[in-house]
Design a protein around this motif. Structure first.
Motif: not given
Length: 473
Positions: A184, A413, A423, A425, A436-437, A452, A459, A466, A471
């Motif tokens: 990120w 999330h 994904y 996140v 964590e992602t 992480t 995040l 999202l 991403m």
């Protein structure tokens, strides 16, 4: 020429091995044999070739396919079974010879690259006889490039600096300030930023990310903000609500809402459902035209779902699939509805199988234009970490076996799909945010951790949204 003579000499060398050892050597090189090195994995082949090799290997080592077609949701196992079953009663010896022939066509020099330590032995894929358990996955079906589609974990600190990754790549034209791969990066944006919020809607349309509504300190919002993804500039859209269908109809402000879903389709986007101060009896669908900066209420047909927020809305072809959420009386839902965007007609679906428990603030994604995946979410008392799959052709729910580290329970999330990868996140478990992602390969159903975050950073917030183009790919 030289290449032809080289191929001929290598073929002569390999032809010196008698069957069945010649087949076992080829199988080991392709990634089927015991002791085959990781560099010789079958993932070097295209998917269609890999499937054919798999079927021939099964036919040669097990015999004709007499196991039932896998019922558990797994496109990989379905394809493997189809390849094997399609060979019918082909004799084992013929399957061996055809396996070697295809391998030599794909990789003429295979024999010269077999390490001496390989001791070819027959390997039987017994997992196909255990449909209730998670079968082995053919690596070729996860990625046709010969590399794993699951990235290695990355870690970033609170200030956004990387402590592990060194991979660098430009991820999106226009976002020249972003160069990190699988981590990120905080963007440097201009313009007046939107006020903090959660339970808002976001979508990307024509190089712009739109943010609509949300909850700010318990107050519902109605503003429409846009981030130009080329210039990374925020601006507010002066949007009006068309109060009628005629050109001379009056315009008004759109009602504040939160927990709605924004879905782009064509050159416009829809806002579906959401909590409002004065909720209606059924779901409201609004359409926004970016050319006229106007909202309009969409007239729908059929029986609309009850009003709600925190649901998932997934675009599948020309339909919107709505699942779950929480109604105006805080009753959790697990019903399923489909809106046909061509006829604007609602259809409530009675799917078979066991559906997910009633929930809200989960995420959903569509894979292969057929499978709807539901992950996580929460009830009033707990959060979930379960994964459910709905086959949109048979309308049957299932709970597939997952691979890799199973994510912890979470709600609020966000998820975005990039190819076969989904994904995940943000979110939280009523006690803390998730750090964590994650990424789920939707073909193999294998989870892994991408990155992480450390410390209290956005995040790891418990309510997150999202958008695909933001991403890191």
């Amino acid at each position: 020429g030289r290449s032809r003579r080289g191929r001929s000499s290598r073929a002569m060398a390999s032809s010196g091995i008698a069957y069945p050892d010649r087949f076992y050597a080829a199988a080991a090189y392709a990634g089927f044999g015991a002791g085959a090195p990781s560099t010789a994995a079958i993932s070097r082949f295209q998917n269609d070739v890999a499937l054919l090799l798999y079927g021939l290997h099964q036919q040669a080592t097990v015999g004709p396919c007499n196991v039932p077609k896998p019922r558990a949701w797994s496109p990989v196992e379905q394809s493997k079974w189809t390849s094997w079953h399609g060979l019918g009663s082909m004799p084992s010896a013929e399957a061996m010879r055809l396996f070697v022939k295809i391998l030599e066509e794909e990789d003429p020099g295979w024999y010269s690259r077999i390490p001496e330590f390989i001791n070819p032995q027959p390997v039987v894929d017994i997992e196909m006889h255990k449909p209730k358990e998670e079968p082995d996955i053919v690596p070729a079906l996860t990625n046709g490039t010969g590399t794993s589609s699951i990235p290695e974990p990355k870690t970033i600190s609170e200030n956004g600096s990387s402590v592990e990754t060194q991979d660098k790549v430009v991820i999106l034209e226009g976002l020249s300030t972003v160069s990190a791969h699988e981590e990120w990066t905080a963007l440097s944006v201009s313009g007046q930023r939107p006020k903090p919020r959660y339970e808002h809607g976001a979508t990307v349309l024509q190089d712009k990310m739109y943010i609509f509504g949300g909850n700010h300190n318990g107050r519902y919002l109605s503003d429409l903000q846009v981030l130009d993804l080329k210039s990374l500039t925020w601006s507010k859209v002066d949007a009006k609500l068309q109060a009628g269908t005629s050109d001379s109809a009056k315009t008004a402000q759109v009602s504040p809402c939160a927990g709605h879903s924004l879905i782009s389709c064509g050159n416009k986007f829809f806002s579906v459902a959401g909590h409002t101060k004065d909720p209606s009896d059924s779901i409201t669908v609004k359409e926004f035209d970016p050319h006229t900066c106007t909202w309009s209420i969409v007239k729908t047909y059929g029986k609309p779902p009850v009003s709600r927020g925190g649901q998932s809305v997934t675009l599948v072809g020309t339909t919107l699939v709505v699942f779950g959420g929480e109604d105006a009386k805080r009753c959790l839902l697990n019903d399923l509805h489909i809106l046909d965007l061509e006829t604007m007609t609602w259809d409530d679906v009675d799917a078979i199988g066991t559906p997910p428990a009633p929930r809200s603030d989960h995420v959903a994604a569509c894979h292969a234009d057929r499978y709807l995946l539901i992950f996580g979410g929460g009830s009033h008392a707990t959060c979930f970490n379960d994964l459910h799959v709905l086959d949109l052709q048979t309308m049957e729910w299932s709970r597939p076996k997952q691979q890799g580290p199973i994510p912890s329970p979470r709600a609020g999330h966000a998820g975005a799909t990039v190819g076969e990868n989904w994904y995940i996140v943000g979110g939280g478990n009523n006690k803390s945010g998730v750090s964590e992602t994650l990424v789920l390969n939707m073909s193999t159903l294998a989870w892994s951790v991408v990155s992480t975050v450390e410390g209290r950073v956005p995040l790891a917030s418990e309510v997150f949204l999202l958008s695909n183009l933001l991403m890191l790919k």
